[in-house]
Design a protein around this motif. Structure first.
Motif: not given
Length: 69
Positions: A1-20
């Protein structure tokens, strides 16, 4: 089972890291190096434009072919 909140946070961190990473690449260059790169790009564009076989048409079309209906 995947916690969607954590998945969204992980995706947001990846997008922020790419922008950085893009910002570090763009802003992490000294001004003389940026200017030299800009001059080289402009020189290459002039060289390429100077090698055209015929100048572009006045109306912006590349050829003398009639416009498509």
């Amino acid at each position: 089972m995947i916690n969607l909140r954590l998945a969204r946070k992980r995706a947001a961190r990846a997008a922020d890291a790419e922008a950085a990473e893009r910002n570090r690449a763009r802003h992490g260059i000294a001004k003389p190096e940026r200017d030299a790169a800009r001059r080289e790009t402009e020189r290459a564009e002039r060289l390429l434009d100077g090698a055209r076989r015929e100048p572009p048409a006045e109306d912006g079309r590349e050829t003398d072919d009639p416009p498509a209906p």
